[in-house]
Structures are given as C-alpha cells and as structure tokens.
Enzyme design. Structure first.
Site, PDB file in Angstrom:
ATOM      1  N   CYS A  87     -18.761 -12.383 -20.190  1.00  0.00           N
ATOM      2  CA  CYS A  87     -20.058 -12.405 -20.861  1.00  0.00           C
ATOM      3  C   CYS A  87     -20.034 -13.384 -22.040  1.00  0.00           C
ATOM      4  CB  CYS A  87     -20.389 -10.999 -21.342  1.00  0.00           C
ATOM      5  SG  CYS A  87     -22.116 -10.734 -21.739  1.00  0.00           S
ATOM      6  N   CYS A 110     -22.854  -7.023 -19.039  1.00  0.00           N
ATOM      7  CA  CYS A 110     -21.620  -7.249 -18.291  1.00  0.00           C
ATOM      8  C   CYS A 110     -20.558  -6.255 -18.729  1.00  0.00           C
ATOM      9  CB  CYS A 110     -21.067  -8.642 -18.577  1.00  0.00           C
ATOM     10  SG  CYS A 110     -21.988  -9.971 -17.852  1.00  0.00           S
ATOM     11  N   CYS A 167     -26.206 -12.131 -21.265  1.00  0.00           N
ATOM     12  CA  CYS A 167     -25.869 -13.467 -20.778  1.00  0.00           C
ATOM     13  C   CYS A 167     -26.606 -13.821 -19.499  1.00  0.00           C
ATOM     14  CB  CYS A 167     -24.359 -13.611 -20.582  1.00  0.00           C
ATOM     15  SG  CYS A 167     -23.753 -12.762 -19.124  1.00  0.00           S
ATOM     16  N   GLY A 175       0.796  -1.223   0.000  1.00  0.00           N
ATOM     17  CA  GLY A 175       0.000   0.000   0.000  1.00  0.00           C
ATOM     18  C   GLY A 175       0.825   1.267   0.000  1.00  0.00           C
ATOM     19  N   CYS A 207     -27.621  -9.304 -16.575  1.00  0.00           N
ATOM     20  CA  CYS A 207     -27.052  -8.883 -17.855  1.00  0.00           C
ATOM     21  C   CYS A 207     -28.030  -9.197 -18.992  1.00  0.00           C
ATOM     22  CB  CYS A 207     -25.731  -9.618 -18.085  1.00  0.00           C
ATOM     23  SG  CYS A 207     -25.049  -9.407 -19.751  1.00  0.00           S
TER      24      CYS A 207
END
Lengths: 258, 293
Positions: B272, B266, B244, B32, B241
C-alpha cells in the site's frame, strides 16, 4: 459365480493372553447369505466378528475373501491400506452403538456421502442426490439431511448408520447387535428394513446377536457359540426348531413366551 | 548492541539449529508432510509464532535481510517484536520491503508483491493438521495421511455447501501438495492459496506448540480442494483500497468511528505504501501523510 463362497474361514482362533476369545472357528459364507452368530455374552461372538472384519488380528487361522475380480485374498496378509480400502468399499460394519459408526458432529448427508468422497466422488450435486436417495430408502425424511445425528432418535441413528454403510454397494456387511438397545416396535421396523435391503441388494451378512428372534428373521444359517467355540451350526430353522447340542436346547428353551 | 555475545547467533544453540534444519530438509524432500521436531521453549508465548521463529532462527545467516509481517502489516506488535528480536540476537539487516527481503516470516498472509527465486517465506502455524477438527485422534490422522485417505477433508467442504450454499471456508483452506499430501496452508486467507502454487520461493511452515515443520519447495503444485460443481474461488472485493486504490488485492476492513463508518484498505502495508509513493490515491487517502501512532 455362486458356486464359490465369498468368505472362507478356517480354524480361526483369538487368545487374549491365556484367555480364549474364540477358538477353532471354520465356516464358508456364500454371496447373498446371511449368517447369524448367536450365544450369550462373553461367548466370543464379537471377538469373532472383529477378527473377520480385520479390526482385530487373530492369533491363528486364516480367512480369505473373494475380491470383485474373483480372486481369493487372504485377509490377514493384506496391507493395512488394502484392508482399509476394502472396509470402506466392499464391506460395511454396523455397530451396536450408532455413535461408534457415525460422525456425530457432521450432518446426516455428509455421513452418507463420506464413503463416496473417500473413493473419489467429487461432484457435490451427485453426492447429495445419492444421500437423499439412501435416506429415503432407510425411511429418514429428506428434510433431516442437514441435521446432525445427535438430533436423531436411536432408531433413526441406526438406520442412518446402515445407509452410510450401504451407499458404496458393499457385498459383505458385518453387524454387531444391530437392534440392541432399541424398543420392540422400532426393532421390528428396523428388522423389516434390513431384511428388505439384504434381499434387494443380494448382500451377504454376518450378524452377531444374542436375540434369537433377530436371527430367525434375518438369517438363513446360524452358528451357536459358547465359551469361544462353535457348539452347533446349521440352517436357522433347523437349529431353532430342532436344537441338538444341550447348550442350544437350553438357549432355545430360555426364550420368554409372551 | 554490545551485549550480543550473551546470545548464540540467532538465539538457538547450534545443536538445536541442526536438528531443526534436518526437519526442514526432510520436509522439503516430502512436500506437505508434517515432520515432528523437538520444539524449544522460546522467549514468547505459544501462539505468537514460536514455530516460525525457530525456523527463521535455524536458516538465517549474517547476510540475510529479514522482513516480518503480521496479517500483512509490518507495523503491528508481533511483527515489530520479532523483527527487533532478530535484530538483537542475530544482528541482521531488517526491511519492510518485500522485494529486498531474503527471508520473510509471516503470520497469515503472503505479500502481494510476487516472490522470487531465492526468497524464503516462513509461516507461523497454529494447528498444522488439516484433519484435526474432523478427526481428533493423532494416531488416526497420521494413518490417514500415510494411506492417503482424504475423503474426510471433502466432508468438511460438503458441510459448508450444505449449510451455506457454497464453500464458506475462507482461511486455512486445505490444499493438496504435489498430488500427495493434504496440507493446511496455516490460517492465510484462501485469497493467497493461488500464490502458493508453483511459487519460485521456498515456503517453510513452523508450528511450535504442535512441534511440526512442513515445507513446499519452489515450483511445487499446490492445489486447493474443491468439488466439480463448486470449484475453488478466491474472495473478491467490490471496492478498491481506500488509501491506494489498488484492486485485486486482499483488503482489511477498518472501523473509523462508532457510527458505522468503515473503510477497506490493503492488508499488505508495504504494498500500500509503495503504491501511494508512486502517486496512487484512494478516496480516503490524506493529502499529506501523517506519521502512524
């Protein structure tokens, strides 16, 4: 408890190259005591205040502060992390210009809440309730809590700055010309408010001002500075009513009589 | 490509790659923490992934398989260009399949397909400093990181709740890494934040213009900041979606016409397509697939 001072300052000096900022200043400050530092501009008042609040490091001398555990710690030997922690918990600093002490782009509530969040408060509802409480104590309407300080008048900003500093229950507050730049009626209300808060909370404060009336109203003790040195110190009433040093006599006699 | 010899492998010279690898290693050692590095000019404008490209160029080897996504899609300009770039200058294999890639350079998404140990996710980062918009001074923000003074980060979340009644930050949502450094996860939707937590893949972040590299090693705690009474939560979508029929994935809104028609699909195109190949059909899926434009 109170037979020991909160802050012990001994032979504090600050030089800017060969120029004197302040020289050989010593005093003790007791809990709950308000000390005024007066003098004309350029007399070293602000330099002294900045040294005491560790915003500046002095050239020589020491200052020790009695921590909450009762132990004296020498300020200039602390690590920066400790000093900054002290700054945002046990101390407050009220700037002359509120824009220096506030975050102008976040709301009043967040300004008050920042110190609480900085010491680990993570409950929004409680932070907000504390902010509401403090805004009412400094006479700011609750419905201004989500406004930015930019939308506030000078007096309101100054009161907000005070609330922001006092929210963590500090024991020592530094004030640099807290009423500078405000008109007299706003000054009077602010002084009234400050006096009430200082008494209620038992705060110790060091107030730098060039306004002797402010010193008379707020402080129990005062120091008069000239050219970086303390020329006279004592109880405020004594110094103002019976000035001994020639410079203090000049200062007191310069007050305009309305 | 016969003119490959005109470039050093992966475009950057070896000294630069060593310098960047050192920054990456330091970043991995201090999860970080933003490591400054001497960012180079790249043959693309700032804001197009110069940081991510430099990180990828420094870690890629001849056996690696590269996938590049832009907002989850493999077929947008940025993704196609960067993939073509590395194909040309490193002659590496490229793929659009998440599971087959060893390095995935991403602009602002984490693939839906879970990442595995050994994979590296390289983020393109525009502004690495999470405190920047609250504290403009770099000297001050560095000090705040050093002293772990992160109260200000919660001021931002407080402001969100005060203004909108909830934490309205939806992307670049600040996280705390391994209990120490507060980090900007780059402008990924906060939907992806939980995927960073204890991910088996190595996550590297490169900010070219700002000259910073940071990292999240595998299996590192990544916790999104929040309040006790306003806990962190991800976006939810009230429909699957349209192509899909996938649920609990991140969806993009696509405008279909100028009469207000729209659909949610998606954001991860590879995910997808995989699902459609498996026979999943959303309510707007064509019966026969047409090639993309």
């Amino acid at each position: 408890m109170t037979d020991e001072p909160l802050l012990r300052v001994s032979a504090l000096s600050k030089f800017y190259g060969s120029r004197v900022g302040c020289e050989n200043v010593s005093f003790d400050l007791w809990p709950g005591e308000v000390l005024a530092v007066v003098g004309e501009s350029g007399s070293g008042k602000t330099t002294l205040l900045n040294c005491l609040s560790t915003r500046l490091l002095p050239s020589s001398g020491t200052a020790s502060y009695r921590m909450r555990d009762g132990q004296f710690r020498e300020l200039y030997r602390m690590s920066e992390a400790e000093r900054r922690f002290l700054m945002r918990t046990d101390w407050g600093f009220v700037h002359q210009n509120p824009a220096d002490g506030l975050r102008m782009t976040v709301s009043a509530g967040a300004n008050v809440g920042e110190r609480l969040m900085a010491i680990g408060d993570r409950h929004y509802g409680k932070i907000r309730a504390t902010a509401v409480d403090w805004l009412s104590r400094v006479e700011i309407d609750e419905d201004r809590i989500d406004d930015e300080p930019r939308a506030f008048s000078g007096g309101m900003r100054q009161r907000l700055q005070i609330a922001r500093n006092l929210v963590t229950g500090p024991r020592l507050v530094f004030m640099d010309e807290p009423t500078g730049g405000l008109d007299v009626s706003v000054q009077a209300r602010l002084l009234d408010l400050l006096r009430g808060l200082v008494t209620d909370l038992g705060l110790a404060a060091i107030v730098v001002t060039h306004d002797l009336a402010v010193a008379r109203l707020l402080s129990q003790r005062m120091m008069v500075m000239k050219d970086g040195r303390v020329v006279e110190s004592g109880l405020t009433d004594r110094v103002l009513d019976d000035p001994r040093a020639p410079y203090t006599q000049l200062l007191v006699s310069s007050i305009l009589q309305v | 490509m016969t003119d490959i010899a005109t470039y050093n492998f992966a475009y950057l010279d070896e000294q630069t790659k060593r310098m960047i690898r050192r920054a990456i290693l330091k970043g991995i050692a201090i999860p970080g923490y933003q490591v400054p590095f001497a960012s180079r000019e790249m043959p693309m404008p700032y804001g197009w992934g110069t940081g991510g490209v430099q990180v990828t160029a420094s870690i890629i080897g001849p056996d690696d398989v590269l996938k590049v996504i832009d907002q989850g899609a493999d077929d947008t300009t940025n993704a196609v260009s960067i993939r073509a770039f590395f194909k040309k200058v490193a002659n590496v294999a490229v793929t659009t399949e998440t599971a087959k890639a060893s390095i995935i350079q991403t602009r602002h998404r984490i693939p839906e397909h879970p990442l595995t140990a050994g994979q590296v996710l390289v983020y393109q980062v525009p502004i690495p400093e999470p405190l920047r918009f609250l504290e403009p001074r770099e000297t001050e923000t560095r000090k705040m990181h050093a002293l772990e003074e992160y109260g200000l980060m919660h001021v931002k979340l407080y402001e969100d709740i005060a203004r909108h009644g909830r934490i309205a930050t939806t992307y670049a949502y600040p996280v705390k890494v391994e209990g120490r450094y507060v980090m900007d996860p780059s402008p990924t939707p906060k939907f992806d934040n939980p995927k960073m937590h204890r991910s088996p893949a190595l996550q590297l972040f490169g900010a070219g213009r700002e000259k910073r590299i940071y990292a999240v090693p595998p299996f590192t705690d990544v916790v999104s900041l929040d309040f006790e009474d306003h806990p962190f939560e991800v976006q939810t979508f009230d429909q699957p979606c349209a192509l899909c029929a996938a649920e609990s994935v991140y969806l993009d809104e696509v405008i279909l016409d100028d009469h207000g028609g729209h659909m949610f699909v998606c954001s991860d195109t590879d995910h997808c397509e995989k699902r459609r190949d498996e026979g999943h059909r959303g309510h707007l899926a064509p019966q026969t697939m047409e090639p993309a434009q």
